[in-house]
Design an enzyme around this catalytic site. Structure first.
Site, PDB file in Angstrom:
ATOM      1  N   GLY A 130       1.053  -1.116   0.135  1.00 17.33           N
ATOM      2  CA  GLY A 130      -0.030  -0.038  -0.063  1.00 17.33           C
ATOM      3  C   GLY A 130       0.808   1.188   0.118  1.00 17.33           C
ATOM      4  N   ASP A 239       0.145  13.828  -6.656  1.00 20.63           N
ATOM      5  CA  ASP A 239       0.218  15.291  -6.403  1.00 20.63           C
ATOM      6  C   ASP A 239      -1.145  16.139  -6.778  1.00 20.63           C
ATOM      7  OD1 ASP A 239       2.646  14.764  -5.502  1.00 20.63           O
ATOM      8  OD2 ASP A 239       3.705  15.499  -7.536  1.00 20.63           O
ATOM      9  N   GLN A 335     -18.154  14.679  21.014  1.00 16.19           N
ATOM     10  CA  GLN A 335     -17.881  15.067  22.521  1.00 16.19           C
ATOM     11  C   GLN A 335     -19.036  16.220  22.725  1.00 16.19           C
ATOM     12  OE1 GLN A 335     -15.763  13.455  24.396  1.00 16.19           O
ATOM     13  NE2 GLN A 335     -16.462  14.390  26.070  1.00 16.19           N
ATOM     14  N   GLU A 362      -4.692   7.236  -0.396  1.00 10.77           N
ATOM     15  CA  GLU A 362      -4.008   8.060  -0.816  1.00 10.77           C
ATOM     16  C   GLU A 362      -2.603   8.624  -0.414  1.00 10.77           C
ATOM     17  OE1 GLU A 362      -5.826  10.837  -3.967  1.00 10.77           O
ATOM     18  OE2 GLU A 362      -7.511   9.584  -3.908  1.00 10.77           O
ATOM     19  N   GLY A 363      -2.140   7.752   0.308  1.00 11.63           N
ATOM     20  CA  GLY A 363      -0.828   7.901   1.237  1.00 11.63           C
ATOM     21  C   GLY A 363      -1.456   8.169   2.707  1.00 11.63           C
ATOM     22  N   THR A 364      -0.817   7.687   3.609  1.00 12.81           N
ATOM     23  CA  THR A 364      -1.374   7.701   5.045  1.00 12.81           C
ATOM     24  C   THR A 364      -0.839   8.948   5.710  1.00 12.81           C
ATOM     25  OG1 THR A 364       0.556   6.683   5.923  1.00 12.81           O
ATOM     26  CG2 THR A 364      -1.153   5.193   5.509  1.00 12.81           C
TER      27      THR A 364
HETATM   28  C1  FAD Z   1     -11.535   2.550   1.578  1.00 11.03           C
HETATM   29  C2  FAD Z   1     -10.392   2.519   1.008  1.00 11.03           C
HETATM   30  C3  FAD Z   1     -10.344   2.761  -0.179  1.00 11.03           C
HETATM   31  C4  FAD Z   1      -8.911   2.665  -1.032  1.00 11.03           C
HETATM   32  N1  FAD Z   1      -9.138   3.247  -2.364  1.00 11.03           N
HETATM   33  C5  FAD Z   1      -8.075   2.777  -3.217  1.00 11.03           C
HETATM   34  C6  FAD Z   1      -7.934   2.957  -4.496  1.00 11.03           C
HETATM   35  O1  FAD Z   1      -8.994   3.453  -5.152  1.00 11.03           O
HETATM   36  N2  FAD Z   1      -6.835   2.737  -5.340  1.00 11.03           N
HETATM   37  C7  FAD Z   1      -5.595   2.257  -4.739  1.00 11.03           C
HETATM   38  O2  FAD Z   1      -4.844   2.032  -5.457  1.00 11.03           O
HETATM   39  N3  FAD Z   1      -5.597   2.156  -3.431  1.00 11.03           N
HETATM   40  C8  FAD Z   1      -6.776   2.514  -2.363  1.00 11.03           C
HETATM   41  N4  FAD Z   1      -6.753   2.297  -1.069  1.00 11.03           N
HETATM   42  C9  FAD Z   1      -5.438   1.827  -0.621  1.00 11.03           C
HETATM   43  C10 FAD Z   1      -4.977   2.751   0.201  1.00 11.03           C
HETATM   44  O3  FAD Z   1      -4.301   3.772  -0.293  1.00 11.03           O
HETATM   45  C11 FAD Z   1      -3.772   2.181   1.408  1.00 11.03           C
HETATM   46  O4  FAD Z   1      -4.573   1.464   2.261  1.00 11.03           O
HETATM   47  C12 FAD Z   1      -2.867   2.979   2.138  1.00 11.03           C
HETATM   48  O5  FAD Z   1      -1.905   3.602   0.875  1.00 11.03           O
HETATM   49  C13 FAD Z   1      -1.860   2.167   3.050  1.00 11.03           C
HETATM   50  O6  FAD Z   1      -1.790   1.253   2.667  1.00 11.03           O
HETATM   51  P1  FAD Z   1      -1.796  -0.383   3.590  1.00 11.03           P
HETATM   52  O7  FAD Z   1      -3.204  -0.065   3.689  1.00 11.03           O
HETATM   53  O8  FAD Z   1      -0.859  -1.214   2.608  1.00 11.03           O
HETATM   54  O9  FAD Z   1      -0.841   0.224   4.779  1.00 11.03           O
HETATM   55  P2  FAD Z   1       0.708  -0.124   5.382  1.00 11.03           P
HETATM   56  O10 FAD Z   1       1.298   0.420   4.192  1.00 11.03           O
HETATM   57  O11 FAD Z   1       0.849  -1.495   5.489  1.00 11.03           O
HETATM   58  O12 FAD Z   1       0.783   0.634   6.530  1.00 11.03           O
HETATM   59  C14 FAD Z   1       0.760   0.072   7.712  1.00 11.03           C
HETATM   60  C15 FAD Z   1       0.985   1.457   8.639  1.00 11.03           C
HETATM   61  O13 FAD Z   1       2.486   1.544   8.757  1.00 11.03           O
HETATM   62  C16 FAD Z   1       2.727   2.982   8.518  1.00 11.03           C
HETATM   63  N5  FAD Z   1       3.612   3.156   7.462  1.00 11.03           N
HETATM   64  C17 FAD Z   1       4.117   2.266   6.422  1.00 11.03           C
HETATM   65  N6  FAD Z   1       5.263   2.902   6.000  1.00 11.03           N
HETATM   66  C18 FAD Z   1       5.719   3.634   6.646  1.00 11.03           C
HETATM   67  C19 FAD Z   1       6.888   4.470   6.681  1.00 11.03           C
HETATM   68  N7  FAD Z   1       7.845   4.345   5.727  1.00 11.03           N
HETATM   69  N8  FAD Z   1       7.191   5.234   7.744  1.00 11.03           N
HETATM   70  C20 FAD Z   1       5.968   5.508   8.761  1.00 11.03           C
HETATM   71  N9  FAD Z   1       5.041   4.861   8.762  1.00 11.03           N
HETATM   72  C21 FAD Z   1       4.776   3.788   7.808  1.00 11.03           C
HETATM   73  C22 FAD Z   1       1.180   3.472   7.822  1.00 11.03           C
HETATM   74  O14 FAD Z   1       1.267   4.957   7.810  1.00 11.03           O
HETATM   75  C23 FAD Z   1       0.234   2.651   8.207  1.00 11.03           C
HETATM   76  O15 FAD Z   1       0.061   3.256   9.525  1.00 11.03           O
HETATM   77  C24 FAD Z   1      -7.788   2.450  -0.497  1.00 11.03           C
HETATM   78  C25 FAD Z   1      -7.816   2.083   0.921  1.00 11.03           C
HETATM   79  C26 FAD Z   1      -9.089   1.962   1.629  1.00 11.03           C
HETATM   80  C27 FAD Z   1      -9.125   1.555   3.191  1.00 11.03           C
END
Ligand code: FAD
Length: 380
Positions: A130, A239, A335, A362-364
């Site tokens: 992700g 972006d 609250q 779209e990037g956490t």
């Molecule tokens: C409802 C929903 C809709 C979505 N829609 C789309 C879509 O249309 N298309 C698409 O392609 N994706 C989509 N996504 C995916 C979304 O972009 C990813 O879930 C997101 O980028 C996080 O990836 P992951 O879930 O694999 O978490 P991970 O990458 O496994 O991350 C887990 C945790 O670790 C943290 N973390 C990871 N790497 C680092 C680092 N280097 N430094 C610090 N912290 C870190 C993260 O911030 C998070 O807290 C969607 C997700 C959801 C839940």
């Protein structure tokens, strides 16, 4: 930076506001509860011109800017962030075409979005990749003049309802970002199938599924840009799209503020409306500050995108600030409503559940901070 809006922008925002008040708000709780996909609401949004805002007029779209799209998305998210998510996912899928598509690809796929009521989806994330986009494993191989795709995408908004997908795949996972290419793939291509629908905490009106590719043969003409250009397309897309998420956060914050203000003037404790207590007033004041700040950052990021200045860092500021502010503000809104805020009788618990996703997709918020820190430290 000019902070005034054109007459057209004021009119567009007004149209979106009326649409949200009339079509979205009255039905948002129903779709949140049932998780059904509100196709009729999207059909009206499409007819009103609120989908495909940034598709150029040459392909039948509104020819709007990123700022125009932000104005629309704030209003739709004010009504329901989940509905806005599915609405904007088609724009997200269209963005790689706008960035790297050739004339024939744009005509076919952008033209389809504007001439027929349909959806598109952006397939980047995977079960094990992700945040780490360059770690994707969906494979593309050359097969004579064609390509063959194999792999699984996860969390794909509109995955189960889209007519076409923009798909990222790697020629070789060991090549990391240099091995990634982007393709446009019709949903009815043999070997493409959507997985089951996710049962989500929030944004329940949006459709989220896996999208699976099994020996999917696609022609050379499905490649967007160059064979090694996919990673850059994905980053440029973010972006452009991160300001939309910030705009959605602004909508959620404004709704939380409006609901909280109205409730605090009605609800009485100790013989006075709770709005008389300074503790409540300060939460309302913080919500108003959060709204103004989110909106300003969003509009600055969109303004830079529209100038052609792809500044990843400002889009990251806007997305992080807006998403984190929306989370804080909606927790405060619950609250202010006290015990009632914890029930589905009032809309604030939904706002809180919806705000959470803004910090994830779209990037956490952490990944945005990685982008920002890299900018501060110059890659050191
Ligand atoms: C409802 C929903 C809709 C979505 N829609 C789309 C879509 O249309 N298309 C698409 O392609 N994706 C989509 N996504 C995916 C979304 O972009 C990813 O879930 C997101 O980028 C996080 O990836 P992951 O879930 O694999 O978490 P991970 O990458 O496994 O991350 C887990 C945790 O670790 C943290 N973390 C990871 N790497 C680092 C680092 N280097 N430094 C610090 N912290 C870190 C993260 O911030 C998070 O807290 C969607 C997700 C959801 C839940």
């Amino acid at each position: 930076m000019d902070l005034s809006f054109s007459e057209e922008q004021v009119a567009l925002a007004q149209t979106a506001r009326e649409f949200s008040r009339k079509e979205v708000i009255p039905k948002a709780a129903h779709y949140d509860e049932t998780g059904e996909f509100p196709r009729e609401i999207f059909k009206k949004a499409w007819e009103t011109g609120l989908m495909n805002v940034e598709v150029p007029e040459a392909y039948g779209g509104l020819g709007g800017t990123c700022l125009d799209n932000c104005l629309v998305q704030e209003e739709v998210a004010f009504g329901c962030a989940g509905i806005n998510t599915s609405l904007s996912a088609s724009s997200l899928a269209a963005t790689p075409l706008l960035i790297a598509g050739d004339e024939a690809q744009k005509k076919k796929y952008l033209g389809k979005l504007t001439s027929e009521f349909c959806f598109a989806a952006y397939c980047c994330s995977e079960p094990d990749a992700g945040s780490d986009v360059a770690g994707m494993r969906t494979r593309v191989t050359r097969h004579g003049d064609d390509y063959v795709l194999n792999g699984q995408k996860r969390w794909i908004t509109n995955g189960g309802v889209a007519d076409f997908y923009t798909v990222f795949a790697t020629f070789d996972p060991a090549m990391k970002h240099k091995g990634i290419a982007c393709f446009v793939v019709d949903a009815n291509t043999p070997g493409v199938k959507a997985g089951r629908k996710e049962n989500k905490m929030g944004h329940r009106a949006s459709n989220t599924t896996d999208v699976i590719f099994e020996d999917v043969k696609i022609p050379k003409s499905a490649l967007l840009g160059s064979e090694d250009g996919g990673f850059k397309i994905a980053m440029k897309t973010f972006d452009k799209s991160r300001p939309w998420i910030a705009a959605s956060a602004a909508g959620v914050i404004r709704r939380a503020l409006e609901e909280s203000r109205n409730y605090s003037l009605e609800r009485r404790t100790f013989g006075v409306p709770i709005a008389s207590h300074q503790a409540i007033q300060f939460m309302l004041a913080d919500m108003a500050i959060a709204y103004e700040s989110t909106r300003l950052l969003t509009h600055k990021a969109a303004w830079l995108v529209d100038k052609g200045d792809f500044t990843s860092v400002v889009s990251a500021y806007a997305k992080t600030y807006g998403a984190d502010a929306a989370m804080r503000v909606t927790v405060d809104a619950v609250q202010i409503f006290g015990g009632y805020g914890y029930t589905k009788e009032y809309p604030v618990e939904k706002l809180m559940r919806d705000a959470k996703l803004l910090q994830i997709y779209e990037g956490t918020s952490q990944i945005q901070r990685v982008v920002i820190a890299r900018n501060i430290l110059g890659g050191k």
